[in-house]
Design an enzyme around this catalytic site. Sequence first.
Site, PDB file in Angstrom:
ATOM      1  N   VAL A  32       0.857  -1.186   0.000  1.00 57.89           N
ATOM      2  CA  VAL A  32       0.000   0.000   0.000  1.00 57.89           C
ATOM      3  C   VAL A  32       0.897   1.241   0.000  1.00 57.89           C
ATOM      4  O   VAL A  32       1.792   1.374   0.829  1.00 57.89           O
ATOM      5  CB  VAL A  32      -0.924   0.018   1.227  1.00 57.89           C
ATOM      6  CG1 VAL A  32      -1.794   1.277   1.204  1.00 57.89           C
ATOM      7  CG2 VAL A  32      -1.782  -1.236   1.270  1.00 57.89           C
ATOM      8  N   LYS A  33       0.631   2.135  -0.925  1.00 62.53           N
ATOM      9  CA  LYS A  33       1.464   3.327  -1.093  1.00 62.53           C
ATOM     10  C   LYS A  33       0.739   4.518  -0.476  1.00 62.53           C
ATOM     11  O   LYS A  33      -0.406   4.821  -0.835  1.00 62.53           O
ATOM     12  CB  LYS A  33       1.713   3.552  -2.589  1.00 62.53           C
ATOM     13  CG  LYS A  33       2.934   4.369  -2.953  1.00 62.53           C
ATOM     14  CD  LYS A  33       3.117   4.309  -4.477  1.00 62.53           C
ATOM     15  CE  LYS A  33       4.350   5.041  -4.934  1.00 62.53           C
ATOM     16  NZ  LYS A  33       4.437   5.016  -6.412  1.00 62.53           N
TER      17      LYS A  33
END
Length: 217
Positions: A82-83
């Site tokens: 997850v960015k």
Amino acid sequence: MKFFVDTAEVDQIAELNDLGMVDGVTTNPSLIMKSGRDILEVTKEIADMVDGPVSAEVVALEADAMIEEGRKLAKIADNIAVKVPLTWAGLKACNTLSGEGNMVNVTLCFSANQALLAAKAGATFISPFIGRLDDINLDGMELIADIRQIYDNYGFDTQILAASIRTVNHAHQAAMIGADVMTAPPKVIKAMAEHVLTDKGLDAFLKDWEQTGQKIV
């Protein structure tokens, strides 16, 4: 050094993946837009194709909303990272998501202090942007070196993911400094194989070979 491909174009990823040059993939809202694909659909396709981490970016600005989006993105596949952006809200989301066992890539890093905070928040990857610093007459590679020293000083596990790599020189310098990962567009990764003396030497060899009149097969 791990090579991540910075694109959401599936065909380009597949080509490099077949050569064993893909350790992961990074995407962002701009790359998703360029691909013209649905974010969940294309991210799932990429995650199924490659074995390594695939970064998928949240678009919310508030921590709770980032966490909600991050949880949804993480469900796409086991190899999703997850960015989140390097803001206070992003650091809060990073701490929560990483605490739940998710890989988290903290992006848009432009200072060593930011990188230190991300490591403290439990980031799997920190993404300092080299090219964008160069654009404003700052030394992107100096930032990579500073982060490398800080992480080594204190034994942080957060991996330095050199981002915004635009040239083969960026790739070379990041490797020399000791970035754990680089993410680059396919054209930059391909350009790393090019050298004028390689082309010149190959041309000379082939001309000499033609004169022998021989065949190998």
